[in-house]
Every structure is written in C-alpha cells, then in structure tokens.
Design a protein around this motif. Structure first.
Motif, PDB file in Angstrom:
ATOM      1  N   VAL A  42       1.222  -1.269   0.135  1.00  0.00           N
ATOM      2  CA  VAL A  42       0.044   0.175  -0.074  1.00  0.00           C
ATOM      3  C   VAL A  42       0.685   1.500   0.529  1.00  0.00           C
ATOM      4  CG1 VAL A  42      -1.569   1.210   1.729  1.00  0.00           C
ATOM      5  CG2 VAL A  42      -1.887  -1.105   1.258  1.00  0.00           C
ATOM      6  N   ALA A  43       0.807   2.020  -1.236  1.00  0.00           N
ATOM      7  CA  ALA A  43       1.241   3.321  -1.208  1.00  0.00           C
ATOM      8  C   ALA A  43       1.639   4.338   0.267  1.00  0.00           C
ATOM      9  CB  ALA A  43       1.609   4.278  -2.344  1.00  0.00           C
ATOM     10  N   THR A  44       2.009   4.743   0.637  1.00  0.00           N
ATOM     11  CA  THR A  44       1.869   5.331   1.675  1.00  0.00           C
ATOM     12  C   THR A  44       1.686   6.929   2.059  1.00  0.00           C
ATOM     13  OG1 THR A  44       4.591   6.458   1.614  1.00  0.00           O
ATOM     14  CG2 THR A  44       3.884   4.778   3.297  1.00  0.00           C
ATOM     15  N   GLN A  45       0.718   7.831   1.638  1.00  0.00           N
ATOM     16  CA  GLN A  45       0.266   9.119   1.315  1.00  0.00           C
ATOM     17  C   GLN A  45       0.162   9.954   2.412  1.00  0.00           C
ATOM     18  OE1 GLN A  45      -3.256   8.769  -0.897  1.00  0.00           O
ATOM     19  NE2 GLN A  45      -3.479  10.905  -1.327  1.00  0.00           N
ATOM     20  N   GLU A  46       0.835  11.127   2.225  1.00  0.00           N
ATOM     21  CA  GLU A  46       0.420  11.550   3.628  1.00  0.00           C
ATOM     22  C   GLU A  46      -1.097  13.061   3.592  1.00  0.00           C
ATOM     23  OE1 GLU A  46       3.182  16.052   5.491  1.00  0.00           O
ATOM     24  OE2 GLU A  46       4.313  14.345   4.752  1.00  0.00           O
ATOM     25  N   VAL A  47      -1.375  12.750   4.378  1.00  0.00           N
ATOM     26  CA  VAL A  47      -2.617  13.230   4.102  1.00  0.00           C
ATOM     27  C   VAL A  47      -2.521  15.467   5.156  1.00  0.00           C
ATOM     28  CG1 VAL A  47      -5.311  13.156   4.394  1.00  0.00           C
ATOM     29  CG2 VAL A  47      -3.699  11.770   3.336  1.00  0.00           C
ATOM     30  N   VAL A  48      -2.854  16.025   4.992  1.00  0.00           N
ATOM     31  CA  VAL A  48      -2.717  16.968   5.318  1.00  0.00           C
ATOM     32  C   VAL A  48      -3.926  17.573   6.157  1.00  0.00           C
ATOM     33  CG1 VAL A  48      -2.306  19.850   5.502  1.00  0.00           C
ATOM     34  CG2 VAL A  48      -0.782  17.797   4.587  1.00  0.00           C
ATOM     35  N   ASP A  49      -4.853  17.640   6.596  1.00  0.00           N
ATOM     36  CA  ASP A  49      -6.136  18.473   7.445  1.00  0.00           C
ATOM     37  C   ASP A  49      -6.267  19.100   6.745  1.00  0.00           C
ATOM     38  OD1 ASP A  49      -6.679  16.780   9.503  1.00  0.00           O
ATOM     39  OD2 ASP A  49      -5.449  17.710  11.234  1.00  0.00           O
ATOM     40  N   GLU A  50      -7.653  19.090   5.961  1.00  0.00           N
ATOM     41  CA  GLU A  50      -8.003  20.407   5.454  1.00  0.00           C
ATOM     42  C   GLU A  50      -9.357  21.068   5.668  1.00  0.00           C
ATOM     43  OE1 GLU A  50      -8.189  18.815   0.762  1.00  0.00           O
ATOM     44  OE2 GLU A  50      -7.162  17.163   1.693  1.00  0.00           O
ATOM     45  N   GLN A  77      -1.685   4.957 -15.152  1.00  0.00           N
ATOM     46  CA  GLN A  77      -1.731   5.459 -14.379  1.00  0.00           C
ATOM     47  C   GLN A  77      -2.305   4.795 -13.331  1.00  0.00           C
ATOM     48  OE1 GLN A  77      -3.341   9.172 -15.853  1.00  0.00           O
ATOM     49  NE2 GLN A  77      -1.785   9.160 -17.254  1.00  0.00           N
ATOM     50  N   ARG A  78      -2.634   4.245 -12.564  1.00  0.00           N
ATOM     51  CA  ARG A  78      -3.074   3.994 -10.756  1.00  0.00           C
ATOM     52  C   ARG A  78      -2.541   3.452  -9.754  1.00  0.00           C
ATOM     53  NH1 ARG A  78      -7.873   0.382 -12.838  1.00  0.00           N
ATOM     54  NH2 ARG A  78      -8.303   1.134 -14.389  1.00  0.00           N
ATOM     55  N   ARG A  79      -1.249   3.949  -9.929  1.00  0.00           N
ATOM     56  CA  ARG A  79      -0.984   3.392  -8.957  1.00  0.00           C
ATOM     57  C   ARG A  79      -0.093   4.686  -8.194  1.00  0.00           C
ATOM     58  NH1 ARG A  79       2.027  -0.918 -11.236  1.00  0.00           N
ATOM     59  NH2 ARG A  79       0.940  -3.174  -9.361  1.00  0.00           N
ATOM     60  N   GLN A  80       0.123   6.328  -9.215  1.00  0.00           N
ATOM     61  CA  GLN A  80       0.455   7.699  -9.521  1.00  0.00           C
ATOM     62  C   GLN A  80      -1.069   7.690  -8.894  1.00  0.00           C
ATOM     63  OE1 GLN A  80       1.369   8.463 -13.206  1.00  0.00           O
ATOM     64  NE2 GLN A  80       2.888   7.638 -13.480  1.00  0.00           N
ATOM     65  N   VAL A  81      -2.216   8.152  -8.780  1.00  0.00           N
ATOM     66  CA  VAL A  81      -3.335   8.736  -8.513  1.00  0.00           C
ATOM     67  C   VAL A  81      -3.822   8.006  -7.426  1.00  0.00           C
ATOM     68  CG1 VAL A  81      -4.388   9.640 -10.311  1.00  0.00           C
ATOM     69  CG2 VAL A  81      -5.242   7.429 -10.208  1.00  0.00           C
ATOM     70  N   GLY A  82      -4.050   6.306  -7.146  1.00  0.00           N
ATOM     71  CA  GLY A  82      -4.722   5.450  -5.863  1.00  0.00           C
ATOM     72  C   GLY A  82      -3.774   6.272  -4.842  1.00  0.00           C
ATOM     73  N   GLY A  83      -3.433   5.453  -3.200  1.00  0.00           N
ATOM     74  CA  GLY A  83      -3.080   5.506  -2.450  1.00  0.00           C
ATOM     75  C   GLY A  83      -3.650   4.619  -1.246  1.00  0.00           C
ATOM     76  N   SER A  84      -3.620   5.165  -0.067  1.00  0.00           N
ATOM     77  CA  SER A  84      -3.905   4.959   1.141  1.00  0.00           C
ATOM     78  C   SER A  84      -5.079   5.535   1.933  1.00  0.00           C
ATOM     79  CB  SER A  84      -2.879   4.871   2.009  1.00  0.00           C
ATOM     80  OG  SER A  84      -2.610   5.492   2.953  1.00  0.00           O
ATOM     81  N   ALA A  85      -4.841   6.730   1.557  1.00  0.00           N
ATOM     82  CA  ALA A  85      -6.500   7.713   1.288  1.00  0.00           C
ATOM     83  C   ALA A  85      -7.205   8.863   0.189  1.00  0.00           C
ATOM     84  CB  ALA A  85      -5.816   9.049   2.613  1.00  0.00           C
ATOM     85  N   ARG A 106      -5.232  11.016  -5.289  1.00  0.00           N
ATOM     86  CA  ARG A 106      -4.333  12.054  -4.816  1.00  0.00           C
ATOM     87  C   ARG A 106      -4.164  13.346  -6.000  1.00  0.00           C
ATOM     88  NH1 ARG A 106      -0.304   7.734  -5.148  1.00  0.00           N
ATOM     89  NH2 ARG A 106       0.075   6.682  -3.240  1.00  0.00           N
ATOM     90  N   GLU A 107      -4.094  14.111  -5.448  1.00  0.00           N
ATOM     91  CA  GLU A 107      -4.575  16.123  -5.972  1.00  0.00           C
ATOM     92  C   GLU A 107      -5.605  16.076  -6.170  1.00  0.00           C
ATOM     93  OE1 GLU A 107      -1.134  16.198  -8.836  1.00  0.00           O
ATOM     94  OE2 GLU A 107       0.429  15.818  -7.315  1.00  0.00           O
ATOM     95  N   GLY A 108      -6.307  15.399  -5.774  1.00  0.00           N
ATOM     96  CA  GLY A 108      -8.028  15.439  -6.091  1.00  0.00           C
ATOM     97  C   GLY A 108      -8.898  15.076  -7.137  1.00  0.00           C
ATOM     98  N   ARG A 109      -7.330  14.015  -8.059  1.00  0.00           N
ATOM     99  CA  ARG A 109      -7.989  13.154  -9.207  1.00  0.00           C
ATOM    100  C   ARG A 109      -9.216  12.659  -9.076  1.00  0.00           C
ATOM    101  NH1 ARG A 109      -4.630  11.146 -13.826  1.00  0.00           N
ATOM    102  NH2 ARG A 109      -6.086  10.422 -15.326  1.00  0.00           N
TER     103      ARG A 109
END
Length: 167
Positions: A42-50, A77-85, A106-109
């Motif tokens: 599972v790719a790690t993905q930093e999530v900032v409170d928004e 492109q799935r691995r580039q836009v997916g993630g753990s959040a 990722r990036e709201g896509r």
C-alpha cells in the motif's frame, strides 16, 4: 455428451488459471484478500488536514472496489493516483445518479465512484454532515492488480457518527 462436459470443465479451468496469473483478487466487490497472492504493498500518502474535509478513517468500515476507474484513470496510471487515503465527494447533480459519491485520489483527481447500492445508503448521511469532502482510507493498485480499493464506513458506524456530529 461426455465430451461437452469435459470441454466446459476445461474452459472453467482455463479462466481460473488466467485470472490467477493476471492477479485476480477474489469474488465480489467487498473482498480484498491481499495476502492470498503475496504481500499487499500500500502506497503511503501524507494527508494534511483540510478545511471542509471530515475525516472518517477511524470509523468501522468495509473495503470495496472503486467503480468506473477505467473511465477516469488508465491502468498504467493507477499507482500514481491511488494511495492509502481517498476523499469521497457527493455529486447530487450527477446526471446518472443523484446519490453519486465520487472517489478522489492524489491531488484531488477523480478515480471513480462508490457503488450505486452503497451510495444510495451513504449519500443521505453525507448530506446531513454537509462537508465538502470525506477522508477515508483505502488501498492502491498492486503489482498483481490495477484495482483501487476504498474503505467505506459501515452504515451503523456512519449513523452513530452523524448523530454525534449534528446532535
């Protein structure tokens, strides 16, 4: 007649082997037995409170496949836009389904949608909260599969959460 039965058995065996080789994960949308064919990465993905985003990751949930990904993200492109959040966003003006719940990576896509059946249950609860989006966990594409997975809060957990938030 025996040759026909043999042919059917051979066809089913071929399909099963083909799906296994291609990284088949199991039957049904709510199943993600990652350990069945090796370690799930599972790719790690930093999530900032928004502002405007409600975090639902602590709620009891069920992992479901993101629907319609092929319309939004090519396999490569799935691995580039997916993630753990992921972020869930209501689309009440969706032409196909007024209960639509989009899934953003990722990036709201936009990467797809929650299934129509689950969205029909989830949409009224999300609408009561009235946030811009809802942060949930999930799983990225793996070396065995390009499918993206999202953790959808269970109905009872979601109802309890909504009650606690709006009184």
């Amino acid at each position: 007649m025996e040759w026909l039965i043999g042919l059917v058995v051979l066809c089913f065996a071929g399909v099963a082997v083909s799906r296994f080789v291609q990284g088949w994960r199991g039957i049904g949308d709510g199943v993600f037995p990652g350990e069945a064919y090796g370690e799930v990465k599972v790719a790690t993905q930093e999530v900032v409170d928004e502002p405007g985003i409600v975090d639902l990751r602590e709620l009891d949930s069920v992992r479901m496949r993101v629907k319609g990904t092929a319309a939004y993200v090519p396999d490569r492109q799935r691995r580039q836009v997916g993630g753990s959040a992921y972020t869930l966003v209501r689309e009440p003006n969706n032409a196909h389904d007024p209960n639509a719940v989009a899934v953003l990576g990722r990036e709201g896509r936009k990467v797809g949608y929650v299934s129509a059946a689950r969205a029909a249950i989830l949409a009224p609860l999300l609408d009561q909260l009235g946030a811009d989006g809802y942060r949930v966990a999930g799983a990225d594409a793996t070396e065995y599969s390009v499918k993206l997975w999202v953790d959808i809060p269970k109905v009872d957990a979601m109802r309890t959460f909504v009650k606690s938030m709006i009184g």
